[in-house]
Write an enzyme that holds these catalytic residues in place. Structure first.
Site, PDB file in Angstrom:
ATOM      1  N   VAL A   1       0.839  -1.204   0.000  1.00 51.19           N
ATOM      2  CA  VAL A   1       0.000   0.000   0.000  1.00 51.19           C
ATOM      3  C   VAL A   1       0.867   1.245   0.000  1.00 51.19           C
ATOM      4  CG1 VAL A   1      -1.783   1.296   1.221  1.00 51.19           C
ATOM      5  CG2 VAL A   1      -1.869  -1.209   1.180  1.00 51.19           C
TER       6      VAL A   1
ATOM      7  N   ARG B   1      12.166  -0.128   7.343  1.00 54.42           N
ATOM      8  CA  ARG B   1      13.168  -0.829   8.165  1.00 54.42           C
ATOM      9  C   ARG B   1      14.464  -1.052   7.391  1.00 54.42           C
ATOM     10  NH1 ARG B   1       8.732  -4.428  10.530  1.00 54.42           N
ATOM     11  NH2 ARG B   1       8.955  -5.540   8.581  1.00 54.42           N
TER      12      ARG B   1
ATOM     13  N   LYS C   1      -6.217  -0.683  11.270  1.00 57.21           N
ATOM     14  CA  LYS C   1      -7.443  -1.056  11.983  1.00 57.21           C
ATOM     15  C   LYS C   1      -7.160  -1.663  13.351  1.00 57.21           C
ATOM     16  CE  LYS C   1      -7.432  -5.249   9.211  1.00 57.21           C
ATOM     17  NZ  LYS C   1      -6.352  -4.763   8.324  1.00 57.21           N
TER      18      LYS C   1
ATOM     19  N   GLU D   1     -10.024   6.232   6.620  1.00 60.90           N
ATOM     20  CA  GLU D   1     -10.941   5.603   5.669  1.00 60.90           C
ATOM     21  C   GLU D   1     -10.480   4.215   5.233  1.00 60.90           C
ATOM     22  OE1 GLU D   1     -14.067   4.966   4.267  1.00 60.90           O
ATOM     23  OE2 GLU D   1     -14.102   7.149   3.993  1.00 60.90           O
TER      24      GLU D   1
ATOM     25  N   ILE E   1     -13.443   1.002  -0.302  1.00 64.76           N
ATOM     26  CA  ILE E   1     -14.853   1.394  -0.172  1.00 64.76           C
ATOM     27  C   ILE E   1     -14.968   2.625   0.716  1.00 64.76           C
ATOM     28  CG2 ILE E   1     -17.139   0.685   0.613  1.00 64.76           C
ATOM     29  CD1 ILE E   1     -16.267  -2.197   0.150  1.00 64.76           C
TER      30      ILE E   1
ATOM     31  N   GLY F   1      -2.877 -14.980  -3.332  1.00 66.97           N
ATOM     32  CA  GLY F   1      -2.457 -13.814  -2.568  1.00 66.97           C
ATOM     33  C   GLY F   1      -3.551 -13.161  -1.757  1.00 66.97           C
TER      34      GLY F   1
ATOM     35  N   ASP G   1      -9.827  -9.926  12.216  1.00 66.97           N
ATOM     36  CA  ASP G   1      -9.777  -8.763  11.346  1.00 66.97           C
ATOM     37  C   ASP G   1     -11.167  -8.119  11.235  1.00 66.97           C
ATOM     38  OD1 ASP G   1      -8.364  -7.269   8.891  1.00 66.97           O
ATOM     39  OD2 ASP G   1     -10.312  -7.965   8.198  1.00 66.97           O
TER      40      ASP G   1
ATOM     41  N   LYS H   1     -12.727  -4.248  12.569  1.00 62.98           N
ATOM     42  CA  LYS H   1     -13.483  -3.338  11.720  1.00 62.98           C
ATOM     43  C   LYS H   1     -14.881  -3.087  12.286  1.00 62.98           C
ATOM     44  CE  LYS H   1     -10.826  -4.789   7.692  1.00 62.98           C
ATOM     45  NZ  LYS H   1     -10.787  -5.622   6.476  1.00 62.98           N
TER      46      LYS H   1
ATOM     47  N   GLY I   1      -5.985  -4.702  -1.345  1.00 64.75           N
ATOM     48  CA  GLY I   1      -5.184  -4.470  -2.542  1.00 64.75           C
ATOM     49  C   GLY I   1      -4.404  -3.182  -2.414  1.00 64.75           C
TER      50      GLY I   1
END
Length: 445
Positions: free
Chosen positions: A17, A48, A106, A130, A137, A188, A202, A206, A309
């Site tokens: 990202v 790092r 998150k 966001e 989204i 992936g 996860d 959220k 992604g």
């Protein structure tokens, strides 16, 4: 003509990202400057290892291991390193130095969100997130801004792409969970250690963020009830299909009235559930995410798209960045965290839901009446009973006769989780029940 000075942007993290955020900042600098009214200058990327391989070709001179120096010289800090520490420390340093912050973290927000938002409020800084909830989204800004004058009553979300991919493969292709997970890993969609996804951690993080935002109430992560998908079987998938449902891992956030006290509260929970194939969430396939919002005045709203992604999530990050940068140019205070309602978070047993229960029972007279009595004793009414038979197996020499059994698929009307769970316990202890084969909730109808 742009007259405002360039805004200095520090990026923490150069992964999939982070690399895409840096690329877009460099490639679209002129267009972004026109949108903001000021130039956005990427002053450095803290990593790092400056020599590590990158997914994007970026100028080497941008990379540094000195995150603190970058932070202290920035107007906006983008945190994309993930995890709790040092991300928490870096964000607090950024806020206390007067910088605004964009994060996609998150896990950190679910655990330390109140602390970070309070620090930002104290100095008038902005903390945008966001990308932390549903990838590309846009859901945070609609809940925070567009629906600020409305009352959100319920959110149903498919907020984890890995589990949605797995359950979709099991439904569409007949894969086992293990087979679908192996495919997700090869493509992936799943990490080498998929625990956070398939066990629901996860999605629970959220859910805590969505509930806190939608209900203007701090919802701690430890208050989110969580079940993963590891117990979902092909037999459950097939039962769902026959009954007109599909199984999805849902994050559910809703306002409730506590039947015991009459007090309004909120619930946040994550579990696999039956969803009617006529519901919009049933049409969410592959690794996509979707959030279905039920608001009092606006009615039902659906937000759909890529939940993960590199470049997709980078889109949400840049949206937050542009929003913060515009505030620098035009002035004014930042958005404060909205937690004024302070509603209690109710435990799972206060929730009203429906169950789909599969039982193996002995095939003998009076069984259905006995089963119905178990439900009646707990005040749970039946909506559907379907029965199929397993033939009696004849005894061969030296073997006992195996009696025939029946499979019952029972759908309930709405009842409290406490009553439904107690009913399942009673069923398991009843002599006519050989096995409680499956218990799943029914949502979205």
């Amino acid at each position: 003509m742009i007259e405002y000075r360039n805004l200095r942007v520090a990026l923490l993290g150069g992964g999939s990202v982070g690399a895409q955020v840096a690329r877009l900042l460099l490639e679209q600098r002129e267009e972004l400057a026109n949108r903001v009214g000021a130039g956005l200058e990427l002053v450095g990327i803290a990593v790092r290892d400056v020599d590590a391989e990158r997914t994007v070709d970026l100028p080497r001179e941008l990379f540094t291991t000195d995150a603190e120096s970058l932070i202290l010289g920035a107007d906006v800090v983008i945190e994309l390193i993930g995890g709790i520490e040092p991300a928490r420390t870096y964000i607090l340093q950024a806020i206390n130095s007067g910088a605004d912050v964009v994060t996609a973290n998150k896990a950190l927000l679910a655990l330390h969100g109140p602390e970070l938002f309070a620090a930002a409020d104290q100095v008038g800084a902005q903390l945008n997130y966001e990308a932390a909830v549903a990838g590309a989204i846009p859901i945070v800004r609609p809940l925070r801004d567009s629906l600020a004058g409305d009352k959100v009553n319920r959110i149903l979300g498919i907020v984890n792409g890995t589990t949605n991919f797995i359950l979709d493969r099991m439904d569409a292709d007949g894969d086992t969970l293990e087979e679908a997970l192996a495919t997700a890993t090869a493509l992936g969609y799943a990490e080498a250690d998929p625990t956070a996804d398939i066990e629901g951690y996860d999605a629970a993080q959220k859910a805590a963020l969505l509930a806190s935002l939608a209900f203007h109430t701090t919802v701690p992560l430890e208050s989110v009830y969580r079940e993963g998908i590891t117990r979902v079987t092909p037999q459950q998938i097939e039962s769902a299909r026959k009954a007109g449902y599909v199984i999805k891992l849902l994050a559910i956030c809703e306002r409730l009235t506590d039947a015991a006290t009459g007090q309004e509260g909120v619930s946040a929970r994550v579990y696999p559930a039956f969803v009617s194939r006529s519901h919009p969430l049933a049409a969410v396939h592959g690794a996509n995410n979707a959030v279905f919002v039920e608001a009092e005045a606006a009615g039902p709203l659906m937000f759909y798209g890529a939940g993960a992604g590199g470049v997709e999530t980078a889109s949400a990050v840049l949206g937050d960045l542009v929003s913060l940068a515009r505030r620098h140019v035009v002035g004014g205070p930042g958005f404060a965290a909205s937690s004024h309602a302070d509603l209690p978070v109710l435990p799972i047993d206060r929730v009203t839901t429906r169950y789909a229960i599969t039982l193996e029972v002995t095939d003998e007279p009076g069984v259905l009446a006995t089963i119905a009595g178990v439900f009646s004793n707990r005040g749970v009414s039946l909506a559907l009973v379907e029965q199929s038979m397993t033939p009696e197996v004849s005894a061969s020499a030296g073997q006992e006769l195996v009696p025939s059994t029946a499979t019952l698929v029972i759908g309930t009307h709405a009842a409290t989780e406490a009553a439904l769970a107690a009913t399942v316990t009673d069923l398991a202890a009843n002599s006519v029940v050989t096995t409680v084969a499956s218990v799943l909730r029914v949502e979205g109808a």
